[in-house]
Design a protein around this motif. Structure first.
Motif, PDB file in Angstrom:
ATOM      1  N   SER A  14       0.843  -1.186   0.000  1.00 33.59           N
ATOM      2  CA  SER A  14       0.000   0.000   0.000  1.00 33.59           C
ATOM      3  C   SER A  14       0.880   1.239   0.000  1.00 33.59           C
ATOM      4  N   GLY A  15       0.222   2.384  -0.158  1.00 33.74           N
ATOM      5  CA  GLY A  15       0.948   3.637  -0.156  1.00 33.74           C
ATOM      6  C   GLY A  15       1.518   3.977   1.205  1.00 33.74           C
ATOM      7  N   ALA A  16       0.701   3.804   2.240  1.00 31.64           N
ATOM      8  CA  ALA A  16       1.186   4.124   3.586  1.00 31.64           C
ATOM      9  C   ALA A  16       2.407   3.281   3.926  1.00 31.64           C
ATOM     10  N   GLU A  17       2.363   2.019   3.555  1.00 36.03           N
ATOM     11  CA  GLU A  17       3.517   1.148   3.836  1.00 36.03           C
ATOM     12  C   GLU A  17       4.752   1.588   3.056  1.00 36.03           C
ATOM     13  N   ALA A  18       4.541   2.066   1.836  1.00 35.02           N
ATOM     14  CA  ALA A  18       5.679   2.535   1.037  1.00 35.02           C
ATOM     15  C   ALA A  18       6.300   3.760   1.709  1.00 35.02           C
ATOM     16  N   ASN A  19       5.458   4.695   2.159  1.00 33.71           N
ATOM     17  CA  ASN A  19       5.993   5.887   2.821  1.00 33.71           C
ATOM     18  C   ASN A  19       6.621   5.544   4.171  1.00 33.71           C
ATOM     19  N   GLU A  20       5.990   4.606   4.874  1.00 30.11           N
ATOM     20  CA  GLU A  20       6.546   4.148   6.156  1.00 30.11           C
ATOM     21  C   GLU A  20       7.962   3.592   5.925  1.00 30.11           C
ATOM     22  N   ALA A  21       8.114   2.794   4.883  1.00 35.27           N
ATOM     23  CA  ALA A  21       9.437   2.232   4.560  1.00 35.27           C
ATOM     24  C   ALA A  21      10.404   3.343   4.173  1.00 35.27           C
ATOM     25  N   ALA A  22       9.919   4.336   3.418  1.00 31.51           N
ATOM     26  CA  ALA A  22      10.787   5.451   3.028  1.00 31.51           C
ATOM     27  C   ALA A  22      11.284   6.199   4.265  1.00 31.51           C
ATOM     28  N   ILE A  23      10.397   6.383   5.235  1.00 33.25           N
ATOM     29  CA  ILE A  23      10.771   7.064   6.480  1.00 33.25           C
ATOM     30  C   ILE A  23      11.856   6.269   7.210  1.00 33.25           C
ATOM     31  N   LYS A  24      11.674   4.949   7.253  1.00 31.25           N
ATOM     32  CA  LYS A  24      12.675   4.112   7.912  1.00 31.25           C
ATOM     33  C   LYS A  24      14.007   4.155   7.159  1.00 31.25           C
ATOM     34  N   ILE A  25      13.937   4.166   5.830  1.00 34.78           N
ATOM     35  CA  ILE A  25      15.163   4.192   5.016  1.00 34.78           C
ATOM     36  C   ILE A  25      15.971   5.469   5.278  1.00 34.78           C
TER      37      ILE A  25
END
Ligand SMILES: *Cc1c(COP(=O)(O)O)cnc(C)c1O
Length: 409
Positions: free
Chosen positions: A108-119
């Motif tokens: 999902s989009g939220a998960e993609a952004n969540e991963a980007a934040i972690k990265i």
């Protein structure tokens, strides 16, 4: 006795059993074809909402159906403990056709952004920057998702209220304001995250030069440029990514979802050289991420979104819709502004109709056209990217009737 399958019965069952976080229209859809949808009572609609920019290639696209069916006949899931061909091929195709050196898949989009934040935080930590030096700047009017971190990145109080305490480390700036971001960014900033066209926040494109300015500031402070192209990407703007409308933009991270798999749930984080190796083994994961059926669909969707014929259609039909909206506005005086890029279109209602976008959506549905809002006062159109001249013509005629009824009421 078989349970009743009337619209009334199904809507009543949904109202009774769903958590009441949505407020769906009392319509039950049955099937679709191209730009059209039919409900279970046989009523036909032209779909200018595409499931919020998910069904960007229309309903029941034969290539998508074939790819999904073929993959479903082999394997539905294997997990990220192994490789599977459709997922590997999709990663290769994204890396070969974009700035990305590596890809992370999620759902999902939220998960993609969540991963980007972690990265971006992990990268800063690898450079021995402490938690105080891992601040992320986002923009007022943005939308980045509904998980706790992404709703905190989303700089709109209405999405955050009641969910405090929110995670720390986010700073907000006014959008399209070069001085404000210049004042806010510092060596404590590890990333700046923004949508090249703000979608949910009201369909507001970044002004020419703004992305470049943000990018220059990021480079100066060793912060990463994260572009949320979840809504604006996949050809929606008339280019594969909306940031391509501005010259010289080289993002470090781009997030994708919505249309990525043409109707199946999938998200992706594309990472460039500065962040490609930030997540070492064991630091992040998703059980379903990179699901082979979603990946098979995404290979088709990415191919479609990259085709020059499709992108030309997006620009041409986007102009046709905007011309229609401006023409009807010059007569009825409904709108304060008509804006957007390609087939990501917003029409902001004028003072006299402020807060009435929902009523306009209902008027359109009464005439057999599905449209969306972006906030209380902006009508939003997200038509299929391959919509035909005939469907644009029929849709605008139906909308014209709806707009007249709305203006008269
Ligand atoms: C829809 C959207 C999201 C969130 O995606 P979900 O799949 O609903 O989690 C994030 N960013 C933007 C720009 C979006 O439009």
């Amino acid at each position: 006795m078989a349970p009743e399958t009337s619209t009334d019965a199904l809507v009543a069952a949904g109202v009774r059993t769903y958590v009441p976080n949505y407020a769906p229209k009392p319509v039950v859809f049955d099937h679709g074809e191209g730009s059209r949808l039919w409900d279970i009572d046989g009523r036909e609609y032209i779909d200018l909402g595409t499931g919020i920019s998910v069904n960007s290639f229309g309903h029941r696209h034969p290539d998508l159906v074939a790819a999904v069916t073929a993959q479903a006949g082999r394997l539905l899931h294997v997990s990220n403990l192994y490789y599977v061909e459709s997922t590997v091929r999709l990663a290769q195709e994204l890396v070969d056709s974009t700035f990305a050196e590596r890809v992370f898949f999620c759902n999902s989009g939220a998960e993609a952004n969540e991963a980007a934040i972690k990265i971006v935080r992990k990268r800063a930590s690898e450079a021995d920057r402490g938690p105080e030096e891992r601040e992320i700047i986002t923009f007022e009017g943005s939308f980045h998702g509904r998980t706790l971190a992404t709703v905190t990145a989303t700089a709109q109080p209405k999405y955050q209220e009641g969910f405090e305490p929110l995670p720390g480390g986010f700073t907000y700036c006014p959008f399209n304001d070069p001085e404000a971001i210049e004042a806010a960014i510092s060596d404590r900033t590890c990333a700046v995250m923004l949508e090249p066209v703000q979608g949910e926040g009201g369909v507001t494109p970044a002004r020419q030069g703004f992305l470049r300015h943000v990018q220059d500031l990021c480079r100066r402070h060793d912060a990463l440029l994260v572009l949320d192209e979840i809504q604006s990407g996949m050809g929606r703007s008339g280019k594969f990514f909306a940031h391509e409308w501005e010259r010289g933009i080289e993002p470090d991270v781009v997030t994708m979802a919505k249309a990525l798999a043409g109707g199946l749930p999938m998200g992706a984080v594309l990472v460039g050289a500065r962040a490609a190796d930030a997540l070492s083994a064991g630091t992040h994961g998703s059980t379903f991420g990179g699901n082979p059926v979603a990946a098979a669909a995404a290979r088709v969707a990415v191919g479609l979104a990259g085709s020059s014929d499709l992108l030309a259609n997006v620009v041409r039909q986007g102009d046709a819709f905007r011309m229609f909206l401006n023409r009807i506005d010059s007569e009825l005086g409904l709108f304060a502004d008509v804006r957007g890029r390609g087939l990501l279109i917003g029409a902001e209602l004028g003072e006299a109709y402020a807060g009435k976008a929902g009523a306009l959506v209902d008027a359109c549905a009464d005439e057999g056209v599905i449209v969306l809002v972006a906030g209380p006062s902006v009508l939003r159109l997200l038509p299929p990217l391959n919509i035909s001249d005939e469907d644009v013509s029929e849709a605008t005629q139906r909308m014209e009737r709806a707009f007249r009824a709305f203006a008269a009421s």
